[in-house]
Write a protein that holds these residues in place. Structure first.
Motif, PDB file in Angstrom:
ATOM      1  N   ASN A   1      -5.739  -1.299   1.822  1.00  0.00           N
ATOM      2  CA  ASN A   1      -4.563  -1.060   2.670  1.00  0.00           C
ATOM      3  C   ASN A   1      -3.636  -0.015   2.071  1.00  0.00           C
ATOM      4  OD1 ASN A   1      -3.411  -2.500   0.569  1.00  0.00           O
ATOM      5  ND2 ASN A   1      -2.359  -3.986   1.878  1.00  0.00           N
ATOM      6  N   LEU A   2      -4.126   0.708   1.042  1.00  0.00           N
ATOM      7  CA  LEU A   2      -3.334   1.785   0.441  1.00  0.00           C
ATOM      8  C   LEU A   2      -4.279   2.690  -0.340  1.00  0.00           C
ATOM      9  CD1 LEU A   2      -0.267   2.335   0.558  1.00  0.00           C
ATOM     10  CD2 LEU A   2      -0.099   1.372  -1.736  1.00  0.00           C
ATOM     11  N   ASN A   3      -4.479   3.915   0.149  1.00  0.00           N
ATOM     12  CA  ASN A   3      -5.418   4.835  -0.476  1.00  0.00           C
ATOM     13  C   ASN A   3      -4.752   6.179  -0.755  1.00  0.00           C
ATOM     14  OD1 ASN A   3      -8.029   3.284  -0.320  1.00  0.00           O
ATOM     15  ND2 ASN A   3      -7.481   3.298   1.847  1.00  0.00           N
ATOM     16  N   VAL A   4      -4.961   6.678  -1.976  1.00  0.00           N
ATOM     17  CA  VAL A   4      -4.424   7.980  -2.364  1.00  0.00           C
ATOM     18  C   VAL A   4      -5.384   9.064  -1.864  1.00  0.00           C
ATOM     19  CG1 VAL A   4      -3.737   9.467  -4.281  1.00  0.00           C
ATOM     20  CG2 VAL A   4      -3.271   6.995  -4.365  1.00  0.00           C
ATOM     21  N   VAL A   5      -4.836  10.021  -1.090  1.00  0.00           N
ATOM     22  CA  VAL A   5      -5.660  11.027  -0.423  1.00  0.00           C
ATOM     23  C   VAL A   5      -5.185  12.421  -0.813  1.00  0.00           C
ATOM     24  CG1 VAL A   5      -6.333  11.942   1.830  1.00  0.00           C
ATOM     25  CG2 VAL A   5      -6.053   9.486   1.518  1.00  0.00           C
TER      26      VAL A   5
ATOM     27  N   ASP B   1      -5.974  21.739   7.541  1.00  0.00           N
ATOM     28  CA  ASP B   1      -5.183  20.772   8.303  1.00  0.00           C
ATOM     29  C   ASP B   1      -5.458  19.383   7.745  1.00  0.00           C
ATOM     30  OD1 ASP B   1      -7.388  19.369   9.742  1.00  0.00           O
ATOM     31  OD2 ASP B   1      -7.670  21.341  10.654  1.00  0.00           O
ATOM     32  N   ALA B   2      -4.740  18.407   8.272  1.00  0.00           N
ATOM     33  CA  ALA B   2      -4.811  17.046   7.728  1.00  0.00           C
ATOM     34  C   ALA B   2      -5.620  16.129   8.623  1.00  0.00           C
ATOM     35  CB  ALA B   2      -3.401  16.501   7.531  1.00  0.00           C
ATOM     36  N   GLY B   3      -6.597  16.665   9.329  1.00  0.00           N
ATOM     37  CA  GLY B   3      -7.391  15.858  10.248  1.00  0.00           C
ATOM     38  C   GLY B   3      -8.073  14.683   9.603  1.00  0.00           C
ATOM     39  N   VAL B   4      -8.367  14.786   8.293  1.00  0.00           N
ATOM     40  CA  VAL B   4      -9.010  13.688   7.586  1.00  0.00           C
ATOM     41  C   VAL B   4      -8.159  12.428   7.619  1.00  0.00           C
ATOM     42  CG1 VAL B   4      -8.053  14.271   5.333  1.00  0.00           C
ATOM     43  CG2 VAL B   4     -10.240  13.087   5.460  1.00  0.00           C
ATOM     44  N   LEU B   5      -6.854  12.573   7.782  1.00  0.00           N
ATOM     45  CA  LEU B   5      -5.981  11.400   7.816  1.00  0.00           C
ATOM     46  C   LEU B   5      -6.255  10.517   9.026  1.00  0.00           C
ATOM     47  CD1 LEU B   5      -2.570  12.944   6.686  1.00  0.00           C
ATOM     48  CD2 LEU B   5      -4.217  11.661   5.309  1.00  0.00           C
ATOM     49  N   ALA B   6      -6.940  11.027  10.017  1.00  0.00           N
ATOM     50  CA  ALA B   6      -7.301  10.212  11.172  1.00  0.00           C
ATOM     51  C   ALA B   6      -8.211   9.055  10.776  1.00  0.00           C
ATOM     52  CB  ALA B   6      -7.976  11.069  12.239  1.00  0.00           C
ATOM     53  N   ASP B   7      -8.861   9.162   9.620  1.00  0.00           N
ATOM     54  CA  ASP B   7      -9.741   8.099   9.140  1.00  0.00           C
ATOM     55  C   ASP B   7      -8.991   7.009   8.385  1.00  0.00           C
ATOM     56  OD1 ASP B   7     -12.128   9.156  10.165  1.00  0.00           O
ATOM     57  OD2 ASP B   7     -12.272  10.555   8.482  1.00  0.00           O
ATOM     58  N   CYS B   8      -7.702   7.179   8.188  1.00  0.00           N
ATOM     59  CA  CYS B   8      -6.883   6.142   7.555  1.00  0.00           C
ATOM     60  C   CYS B   8      -6.475   5.122   8.609  1.00  0.00           C
ATOM     61  CB  CYS B   8      -5.614   6.739   6.938  1.00  0.00           C
ATOM     62  SG  CYS B   8      -5.888   8.058   5.736  1.00  0.00           S
ATOM     63  N   ALA B   9      -6.471   3.853   8.236  1.00  0.00           N
ATOM     64  CA  ALA B   9      -5.849   2.858   9.104  1.00  0.00           C
ATOM     65  C   ALA B   9      -4.350   3.155   9.160  1.00  0.00           C
ATOM     66  CB  ALA B   9      -6.113   1.458   8.564  1.00  0.00           C
ATOM     67  N   PRO B  10      -3.651   2.681  10.170  1.00  0.00           N
ATOM     68  CA  PRO B  10      -2.208   2.973  10.270  1.00  0.00           C
ATOM     69  C   PRO B  10      -1.445   2.599   9.000  1.00  0.00           C
ATOM     70  CG  PRO B  10      -2.986   2.012  12.314  1.00  0.00           C
ATOM     71  CD  PRO B  10      -4.139   1.935  11.348  1.00  0.00           C
ATOM     72  N   ALA B  11      -0.615   3.536   8.539  1.00  0.00           N
ATOM     73  CA  ALA B  11       0.295   3.341   7.403  1.00  0.00           C
ATOM     74  C   ALA B  11      -0.420   2.873   6.143  1.00  0.00           C
ATOM     75  CB  ALA B  11       1.401   2.362   7.776  1.00  0.00           C
ATOM     76  N   THR B  12      -1.574   3.488   5.838  1.00  0.00           N
ATOM     77  CA  THR B  12      -2.322   3.074   4.650  1.00  0.00           C
ATOM     78  C   THR B  12      -2.594   4.203   3.663  1.00  0.00           C
ATOM     79  OG1 THR B  12      -4.455   3.422   5.755  1.00  0.00           O
ATOM     80  CG2 THR B  12      -3.489   1.204   5.880  1.00  0.00           C
ATOM     81  N   CYS B  13      -2.344   5.450   4.011  1.00  0.00           N
ATOM     82  CA  CYS B  13      -2.692   6.537   3.109  1.00  0.00           C
ATOM     83  C   CYS B  13      -1.461   7.094   2.397  1.00  0.00           C
ATOM     84  CB  CYS B  13      -3.425   7.653   3.856  1.00  0.00           C
ATOM     85  SG  CYS B  13      -5.198   7.326   4.008  1.00  0.00           S
TER      86      CYS B  13
ATOM     87  N   GLY C   1       1.731   8.535  11.511  1.00  0.00           N
ATOM     88  CA  GLY C   1       1.518   7.103  11.671  1.00  0.00           C
ATOM     89  C   GLY C   1       0.467   6.541  10.738  1.00  0.00           C
ATOM     90  N   ARG C   2      -0.398   7.406  10.193  1.00  0.00           N
ATOM     91  CA  ARG C   2      -1.447   6.967   9.261  1.00  0.00           C
ATOM     92  C   ARG C   2      -0.956   6.959   7.817  1.00  0.00           C
ATOM     93  NH1 ARG C   2      -5.646   5.009  12.451  1.00  0.00           N
ATOM     94  NH2 ARG C   2      -5.582   6.176  14.407  1.00  0.00           N
ATOM     95  N   VAL C   3       0.237   7.473   7.594  1.00  0.00           N
ATOM     96  CA  VAL C   3       0.720   7.725   6.235  1.00  0.00           C
ATOM     97  C   VAL C   3       1.724   6.660   5.812  1.00  0.00           C
ATOM     98  CG1 VAL C   3       1.980   9.355   4.772  1.00  0.00           C
ATOM     99  CG2 VAL C   3       0.307  10.196   6.441  1.00  0.00           C
ATOM    100  N   ALA C   4       1.467   6.043   4.640  1.00  0.00           N
ATOM    101  CA  ALA C   4       2.423   5.096   4.056  1.00  0.00           C
ATOM    102  C   ALA C   4       3.463   5.816   3.210  1.00  0.00           C
ATOM    103  CB  ALA C   4       1.693   4.073   3.199  1.00  0.00           C
TER     104      ALA C   4
END
Length: 487
Positions: free
Chosen positions: A278-282, A289-301, A321-324
């Protein structure tokens, strides 16, 4: 037989016995096996437990499933979310079994069984086994079995107790068109109330089955390694999950990975860890671009700040919305403080994590705008880490703290084996639970490391580390789910 449960003392010592909990959980256990990510080397067995079960930490262990062998089969023998069997537990490679890592304390167990996927005429079978020992092989006819239920693909049923055949019902019922059987077992003293696809029968047992504490094993037998057996919708009236819970006082609630996505060369592993983190350093500085963040669950990256802030902010904004929050690496206090305030000004409410080297903790000063503080000190022993964590809690009072744990060999310990790394996961869990200021564990790897197999940072390190990966899933289950059944 070695058992791997989430009781920390047992895990660290690789104990062969499972201690008893004090109280039974008050509500039913149910696993629908949905939405697990099936990825090597663990094949989804303990992935996405919180969503599958609503509790999140009742793990499974692969066991022999055979009569005269303790050898645990390969990790591919028991899978969840196999591409051909999504939403189901699939058992492969002939004869095998899994154990639920919390004992049943009720009288009713049910599941949907498919002895042979795609076939219904053979004598191959699925089994539900109840034993007093967590160290059973899980075979239906072994002497340590309190009750063994065997269901053949052709609808035949057998029941065993302590290695003795109690009853054979050669044509109890027929399979549904998809080869499945809905099985319900209700225990009452010396009577088994059996229901299979709605056909019921009260079976007289040789001895009463004590329901206070029995370990559940799900197994299958086939002489054809190409066939597969399936389990779905496992239900137990009650389980005792005390041994799978966090220690009192622990504030752990975050688990994730640093390295699931760092560079293009290292690959994007965010989809495969989504169900156990539920928390991953990316890292995204190497892409336009930051399209890879689409693979994060909401508020977890947590996004690494590795390029000019305005450039990074514009990249991240469409995926906010994907970024904690954001990660700053160690630097001077004014620089870190300025960067943290800048982040807060642009994205109010997002967290700022400072990651510092362990050697710098003694002199650490943490700016007020920093929310979370993490440190890494790979290859360190238990006592050294314990001392460092104590010092960090003193130097970063009021902040939530994180331990970065290695999941692959690192400089200074490039000779670490899979077994060494497995022990590391459990040792770090034990440490994090002993320090109340620590809110999470972030695992570095296993897709990056050091030694002959690695060609640089972010480069995958073959071979896989299956035991360490399984340990990470179990630690994640405890941290994220805590095994407290709702009720």
């Amino acid at each position: 037989m070695i058992t791997r449960l989430l009781t920390v003392a047992a895990l660290v010592a690789a104990a062969v016995a499972v201690p008893g909990g004090a109280h039974a959980a008050p509500a039913p256990f149910h696993d629908n096996f949905d939405n697990a990510v099936n990825a090597a080397p663990t094949h989804g067995l303990n992935d996405n437990l919180k969503q599958r079960q609503g509790t999140g930490a009742v793990t499974y262990s692969r066991v022999s499933g055979r009569t005269h062998s303790d050898a645990v089969p390969s990790s591919s023998s028991a899978q969840v979310g196999h591409p051909e069997h999504r939403g189901e537990l699939s058992l492969h490679h002939g004869t095998t079994a899994v154990r639920l890592d919390a004992p049943s304390t009720g009288s009713t167990i049910s599941a949907e069984l498919v002895p042979v996927a795609g076939g219904s005429g053979s004598g191959d079978w699925s089994s539900i086994v109840l034993a007093r020992s967590a160290n059973s092989r899980g075979h239906v006819s072994n002497q340590d079995v309190e009750l063994g239920f065997l269901l053949r693909a052709n609808g035949g049923v057998q029941v065993f107790q302590a290695g003795v055949l109690v009853v054979t019902l050669p044509s109890f019922t027929s399979a549904r068109p998809d080869g499945s059987f809905n099985v319900v077992l209700k225990l009452s003293g010396t009577t088994l109330d059996l229901s299979v696809n709605g056909v019921r029968k009260a079976i007289a047992l040789d001895t009463a089955v004590p329901t206070e504490r029995l370990w559940l094993y799900l197994g299958r037998h086939s002489d054809d390694d190409r066939t597969v057996s399936l389990v779905d919708d496992l239900y137990l009236e009650r389980v005792n999950s005390d041994d799978l819970r966090k220690r009192p006082g622990s504030r752990l609630r975050h688990f994730g990975y640093s390295g699931a996505r760092l560079t293009t060369a290292g690959g994007n592993h965010l989809p495969e860890v989504r169900g156990r983190s539920n928390l991953n350093v990316v890292g995204i500085s190497d892409v336009p671009d930051a399209g890879v963040l689409a693979d994060c669950a909401p508020a977890t990256c947590l996004v690494e700040v590795g390029e000019p802030w305005q450039v990074l902010a514009e990249k991240v904004r469409p995926h906010l919305g994907r970024v904690a929050g954001f990660v700053l690496r160690g630097g001077s206090v004014p620089d870190v403080g300025f960067s943290a305030r800048q982040i807060k000004d642009v994205f109010p409410g997002k967290k700022v994590m400072l990651i510092e080297a362990g050697a710098r903790v003694d002199a650490l000063r943490v700016p007020a705008a920093v929310d979370w503080v993490a440190f890494d000190e790979y290859c360190a022993g238990y006592e050294a880490l314990d001392a460092r964590m104590t010092k960090l809690a003193e130097r970063a009072r009021g902040k939530e703290l994180f331990l970065l744990s290695e999941a692959a060999p690192q400089p200074g310990c490039a000779d670490r084996t899979d077994e060494d790394l497995e022990s590391t996961q459990y040792r770090h869990l034990a440490l994090a639970q002993e320090h109340p200021a620590f809110a999470g564990i972030i695992v570095f790897g296993p897709w990056t490391g050091a030694g002959p197999a690695a060609t640089g940072p972010g480069t995958p390190v073959p071979p896989d580390f299956p035991r360490a990966a399984e340990a990470q899933e179990r630690v994640a289950a405890l941290v994220l789910g805590d095994a407290r059944l709702l009720g």
